[in-house]
Design a protein around this motif. Sequence first.
Motif, PDB file in Angstrom:
ATOM      1  N   ILE A  67     -19.419 -10.696 -81.314  1.00 22.92           N
ATOM      2  CA  ILE A  67     -18.925 -11.148 -80.026  1.00 22.92           C
ATOM      3  C   ILE A  67     -18.103 -12.413 -80.191  1.00 22.92           C
ATOM      4  N   ILE A  68     -18.609 -13.352 -80.993  1.00 24.93           N
ATOM      5  CA  ILE A  68     -17.939 -14.636 -81.179  1.00 24.93           C
ATOM      6  C   ILE A  68     -16.611 -14.474 -81.913  1.00 24.93           C
ATOM      7  N   SER A  69     -16.591 -13.605 -82.941  1.00 25.21           N
ATOM      8  CA  SER A  69     -15.431 -13.519 -83.814  1.00 25.21           C
ATOM      9  C   SER A  69     -14.421 -12.456 -83.365  1.00 25.21           C
ATOM     10  N   LYS A  70     -14.606 -11.882 -82.187  1.00 25.74           N
ATOM     11  CA  LYS A  70     -13.667 -10.873 -81.709  1.00 25.74           C
ATOM     12  C   LYS A  70     -12.268 -11.472 -81.624  1.00 25.74           C
ATOM     13  N   PRO A  71     -11.284 -10.849 -82.274  1.00 30.00           N
ATOM     14  CA  PRO A  71      -9.938 -11.438 -82.299  1.00 30.00           C
ATOM     15  C   PRO A  71      -9.315 -11.505 -80.909  1.00 30.00           C
ATOM     16  N   PHE A  72      -8.520 -12.543 -80.687  1.00 31.95           N
ATOM     17  CA  PHE A  72      -7.847 -12.729 -79.411  1.00 31.95           C
ATOM     18  C   PHE A  72      -6.488 -12.055 -79.432  1.00 31.95           C
ATOM     19  N   PHE A  73      -6.201 -11.309 -78.380  1.00 31.82           N
ATOM     20  CA  PHE A  73      -4.863 -10.756 -78.185  1.00 31.82           C
ATOM     21  C   PHE A  73      -4.429 -11.086 -76.762  1.00 31.82           C
ATOM     22  N   PRO A  74      -3.218 -11.617 -76.601  1.00 35.10           N
ATOM     23  CA  PRO A  74      -2.744 -11.962 -75.265  1.00 35.10           C
ATOM     24  C   PRO A  74      -2.651 -10.738 -74.360  1.00 35.10           C
ATOM     25  N   ASP A  75      -2.708 -10.966 -73.076  1.00 36.39           N
ATOM     26  CA  ASP A  75      -2.527  -9.917 -72.087  1.00 36.39           C
ATOM     27  C   ASP A  75      -1.102  -9.385 -72.194  1.00 36.39           C
ATOM     28  N   GLN A  76      -0.965  -8.095 -72.502  1.00 38.14           N
ATOM     29  CA  GLN A  76       0.357  -7.517 -72.723  1.00 38.14           C
ATOM     30  C   GLN A  76       1.149  -7.324 -71.431  1.00 38.14           C
ATOM     31  N   LYS A  77       0.524  -7.593 -70.286  1.00 35.65           N
ATOM     32  CA  LYS A  77       1.249  -7.559 -69.012  1.00 35.65           C
ATOM     33  C   LYS A  77       2.111  -8.808 -68.832  1.00 35.65           C
ATOM     34  N   LEU A  78       1.810  -9.841 -69.618  1.00 34.22           N
ATOM     35  CA  LEU A  78       2.586 -11.081 -69.562  1.00 34.22           C
ATOM     36  C   LEU A  78       3.905 -10.900 -70.312  1.00 34.22           C
ATOM     37  N   ASN A  79       4.883 -11.741 -70.008  1.00 35.11           N
ATOM     38  CA  ASN A  79       6.129 -11.679 -70.772  1.00 35.11           C
ATOM     39  C   ASN A  79       5.948 -12.370 -72.119  1.00 35.11           C
ATOM     40  N   ASN A  80       6.963 -12.301 -72.971  1.00 36.29           N
ATOM     41  CA  ASN A  80       6.842 -12.836 -74.335  1.00 36.29           C
ATOM     42  C   ASN A  80       6.437 -14.299 -74.350  1.00 36.29           C
ATOM     43  N   GLN A  81       7.108 -15.103 -73.535  1.00 35.49           N
ATOM     44  CA  GLN A  81       6.810 -16.531 -73.516  1.00 35.49           C
ATOM     45  C   GLN A  81       5.390 -16.803 -73.045  1.00 35.49           C
ATOM     46  N   GLN A  82       4.956 -16.102 -72.024  1.00 33.51           N
ATOM     47  CA  GLN A  82       3.605 -16.296 -71.499  1.00 33.51           C
ATOM     48  C   GLN A  82       2.550 -15.878 -72.519  1.00 33.51           C
ATOM     49  N   ARG A  83       2.814 -14.794 -73.258  1.00 36.04           N
ATOM     50  CA  ARG A  83       1.860 -14.348 -74.283  1.00 36.04           C
ATOM     51  C   ARG A  83       1.730 -15.399 -75.383  1.00 36.04           C
ATOM     52  N   PHE A  84       2.872 -15.930 -75.809  1.00 33.24           N
ATOM     53  CA  PHE A  84       2.851 -16.953 -76.862  1.00 33.24           C
ATOM     54  C   PHE A  84       2.105 -18.197 -76.398  1.00 33.24           C
ATOM     55  N   LEU A  85       2.403 -18.670 -75.201  1.00 30.07           N
ATOM     56  CA  LEU A  85       1.770 -19.883 -74.686  1.00 30.07           C
ATOM     57  C   LEU A  85       0.273 -19.687 -74.471  1.00 30.07           C
TER      58      LEU A  85
END
Length: 290
Positions: A67-85
């Motif tokens: 649970i702790i080490s689950k990798p983070f992936f940005p919400d793909q509904k966001l645009n490129n800049q929002q995903r990066f930030l």
Amino acid sequence: MRLTIHKKTNINRIIKKATFISLFLLMIFVLVASNEISHNQLGRTAQPLNVCLAPDSLPCKTSSQEIISKPFFPDQKLNNQQRFLSAIAIKLPTIPQPATYEYTLLRTYGAVFVNPDVGIKLPQKDILANEQETQDFQRTLTMGHVDKTNDCYLQKSAADALNKAQIKQEIPLKSGYGYGDCTRTFNTNLRFWNKYANNQVLAKVQEGKETKILGLVAPPGTSQHLWGLAIDLRVSNQEQRKSLNQNGWFQTVENDVPHWTYVGLTEENLPLFGFKKQAIRGITYWITPL
């Protein structure tokens, strides 16, 4: 008599574990009431705890780690800049405002802040003020030696990944020596800056009037080399590039051909974090979307 004591000990152990789990579940239900956690989320959180009721159970520890080490992936509904930030916000406490000097530096050198490798350490800001501040930060790092070099050191995770890349392909340092190609001191960063630029150029960079110089040399206190997460290499063929990419190393600073950054992601995952693929004179760069 000994058997009875042993049974009592096991019973006490089970009671203690059951009490702990009950308290933990009570805390979860309190959170549900106060934060409106969904029942599905609650089920995913509480389900692994059932195995902890068994004596000497290791699976509950494994589940917690997963649970702790689950990798983070940005919400793909966001645009490129929002995903990066959203990705760098995990490692960088304060995101610079657009049109500032710090934001310009983040756009050019900020790729490392998405690195998911828990073994690396990043500074709390993108400018180190002086030699003392740089040394204080570097003392907190765990360093590793780059194979087949004299004095080339990087953060251990970065060095391990590079050494793994070199198992299949020998990849020489740009200079052939090591010190200036790998982790640098503040004074070395300053010396390189003064070789190619000066205070007048720095003032223009700070005002947002000059950015091309950033693809040649980093202003004092801003180089990824200060963090032990960049290296200058002599890469001459696609097999070398492929081996580096497969181990989390990419070219992220536009027009800085020898410069490689330890991003710690696979190539197919880079777009998920908002990176833009850009080919310039036959070189593929992965550029931040800022």
